[in-house]
Design a protein around this motif. Structure first.
Motif, PDB file in Angstrom:
ATOM      1  N   VAL A 119       0.441  22.131  -3.294  1.00  0.00           N
ATOM      2  CA  VAL A 119       1.533  22.481  -4.207  1.00  0.00           C
ATOM      3  C   VAL A 119       2.341  21.265  -4.647  1.00  0.00           C
ATOM      4  O   VAL A 119       3.239  21.380  -5.479  1.00  0.00           O
ATOM      5  N   GLY A 120       2.041  20.092  -4.076  1.00  0.00           N
ATOM      6  CA  GLY A 120       2.794  18.903  -4.446  1.00  0.00           C
ATOM      7  C   GLY A 120       2.503  17.745  -3.510  1.00  0.00           C
ATOM      8  O   GLY A 120       1.482  17.728  -2.818  1.00  0.00           O
ATOM      9  N   ILE A 121       3.429  16.813  -3.471  1.00  0.00           N
ATOM     10  CA  ILE A 121       3.321  15.629  -2.623  1.00  0.00           C
ATOM     11  C   ILE A 121       4.315  15.786  -1.477  1.00  0.00           C
ATOM     12  O   ILE A 121       5.521  15.889  -1.707  1.00  0.00           O
ATOM     13  N   LYS A 122       3.802  15.802  -0.254  1.00  0.00           N
ATOM     14  CA  LYS A 122       4.659  15.970   0.928  1.00  0.00           C
ATOM     15  C   LYS A 122       5.501  14.720   1.164  1.00  0.00           C
ATOM     16  O   LYS A 122       6.693  14.802   1.441  1.00  0.00           O
ATOM     17  N   GLU A 123       4.846  13.560   1.086  1.00  0.00           N
ATOM     18  CA  GLU A 123       5.544  12.288   1.293  1.00  0.00           C
ATOM     19  C   GLU A 123       4.686  11.148   0.769  1.00  0.00           C
ATOM     20  O   GLU A 123       3.497  11.314   0.522  1.00  0.00           O
ATOM     21  N   ILE A 124       5.323   9.998   0.612  1.00  0.00           N
ATOM     22  CA  ILE A 124       4.619   8.783   0.224  1.00  0.00           C
ATOM     23  C   ILE A 124       4.735   7.814   1.387  1.00  0.00           C
ATOM     24  O   ILE A 124       5.830   7.348   1.702  1.00  0.00           O
ATOM     25  N   LEU A 125       3.602   7.546   2.037  1.00  0.00           N
ATOM     26  CA  LEU A 125       3.577   6.590   3.139  1.00  0.00           C
ATOM     27  C   LEU A 125       3.481   5.190   2.555  1.00  0.00           C
ATOM     28  O   LEU A 125       2.731   4.953   1.605  1.00  0.00           O
ATOM     29  N   ARG A 134       0.844  -1.191   0.000  1.00  0.00           N
ATOM     30  CA  ARG A 134       0.000   0.000   0.000  1.00  0.00           C
ATOM     31  C   ARG A 134       0.877   1.237   0.000  1.00  0.00           C
ATOM     32  O   ARG A 134       1.868   1.309   0.731  1.00  0.00           O
ATOM     33  N   LEU A 135       0.490   2.209  -0.816  1.00  0.00           N
ATOM     34  CA  LEU A 135       1.160   3.509  -0.828  1.00  0.00           C
ATOM     35  C   LEU A 135       0.096   4.584  -0.706  1.00  0.00           C
ATOM     36  O   LEU A 135      -0.992   4.444  -1.286  1.00  0.00           O
ATOM     37  N   PHE A 136       0.393   5.623   0.051  1.00  0.00           N
ATOM     38  CA  PHE A 136      -0.536   6.732   0.229  1.00  0.00           C
ATOM     39  C   PHE A 136       0.218   8.030   0.013  1.00  0.00           C
ATOM     40  O   PHE A 136       1.214   8.298   0.687  1.00  0.00           O
ATOM     41  N   LEU A 137      -0.242   8.833  -0.949  1.00  0.00           N
ATOM     42  CA  LEU A 137       0.396  10.108  -1.269  1.00  0.00           C
ATOM     43  C   LEU A 137      -0.228  11.213  -0.423  1.00  0.00           C
ATOM     44  O   LEU A 137      -1.427  11.462  -0.510  1.00  0.00           O
ATOM     45  N   VAL A 138       0.610  11.845   0.393  1.00  0.00           N
ATOM     46  CA  VAL A 138       0.170  12.918   1.284  1.00  0.00           C
ATOM     47  C   VAL A 138       0.398  14.249   0.579  1.00  0.00           C
ATOM     48  O   VAL A 138       1.489  14.504   0.053  1.00  0.00           O
ATOM     49  N   ALA A 139      -0.613  15.100   0.585  1.00  0.00           N
ATOM     50  CA  ALA A 139      -0.529  16.393  -0.096  1.00  0.00           C
ATOM     51  C   ALA A 139       0.383  17.357   0.662  1.00  0.00           C
ATOM     52  O   ALA A 139       0.358  17.417   1.885  1.00  0.00           O
ATOM     53  N   ASN A 140       1.182  18.099  -0.089  1.00  0.00           N
ATOM     54  CA  ASN A 140       1.999  19.183   0.461  1.00  0.00           C
ATOM     55  C   ASN A 140       1.194  20.461   0.256  1.00  0.00           C
ATOM     56  O   ASN A 140       0.923  20.849  -0.880  1.00  0.00           O
ATOM     57  N   ARG A 141       0.823  21.099   1.352  1.00  0.00           N
ATOM     58  CA  ARG A 141      -0.051  22.273   1.277  1.00  0.00           C
ATOM     59  C   ARG A 141       0.690  23.549   1.637  1.00  0.00           C
ATOM     60  O   ARG A 141       1.527  23.573   2.527  1.00  0.00           O
TER      61      ARG A 141
END
Length: 189
Positions: free
Chosen positions: A154-160, A140-147
């Motif tokens: 504005v992008g992806i903060k991290e991939i869990l 499983r991968l979850f893309l966390v938004a960079n706000r």
């Protein structure tokens, strides 16, 4: 016409096996992306299949990407607002045994800053297994938004990355202030 040509192109490939590797979700939308590994009858990687579905289950996109394209310079998996959001590449990689998967993602679309998440793809008998760099299983991968306060996302903060034994997408749980789908065990970076 374009769809017909793609159908003819994909129908000429004869993959012997398809192994589900990961489900990918994000804070950006409700889409669920399923990543499959395509292998021949000798269990050698021939490509990947990347299927995007939108609840309640309609397929939005079903792409087959040949291994040669990934080995050459990688492929864009996600594009947002005309920018390359996620690129899949490999390092020290063999189609027979696996290697390092490199996900390059857009951290900040304003500055152009990118970050990299590395995972390992290892062959175990006739199947492949994906792990993090600490060799903990990942599916499983979850893309966390960079706000940004001014610009919003504005992008992806991290991939869990984590492991889950369930296919139940209705399971929510709290982790580091993120509510997200796909209950499981979090695998730290």
């Amino acid at each position: 016409m374009k769809t017909f040509i793609l159908f003819l192109l994909f129908s000429t490939f004869s993959f012997a096996g398809e192994q589900k590797m990961a489900l990918i979700t994000s804070e950006f939308d409700e889409d669920i992306k399923t990543f499959y590994l395509m292998t021949d009858d000798q269990h050698v990687i021939e490509g990947i299949r990347y299927v995007t579905t939108r609840p309640p289950g309609g397929i939005v996109e079903d792409r087959i990407i040949l291994a040669e394209d990934i080995l050459d310079d990688g492929v864009v998996l996600e594009e947002r607002n005309g920018m390359e959001a996620v690129r899949l590449g490999v390092e020290r990689f063999s189609l027979e045994t696996g290697g390092t998967i490199k996900l390059t993602y857009l951290f900040n679309g304003i500055t152009g800053e990118r970050k990299i998440q590395r995972l390992l793809l290892k062959k175990n008998d006739q199947h492949f297994l994906m792990t993090d760099l600490a060799h903990k299983n990942v599916n499983r991968l979850f893309l966390v938004a960079n706000r940004s306060r001014v610009f919003g996302i504005v992008g992806i903060k991290e991939i869990l990355t984590y492991w889950s034994d369930t296919e139940d997408l209705s399971v929510f749980f709290q982790l580091d202030n993120y509510d997200f789908l796909l209950g499981g065990t979090y695998v730290s970076k």
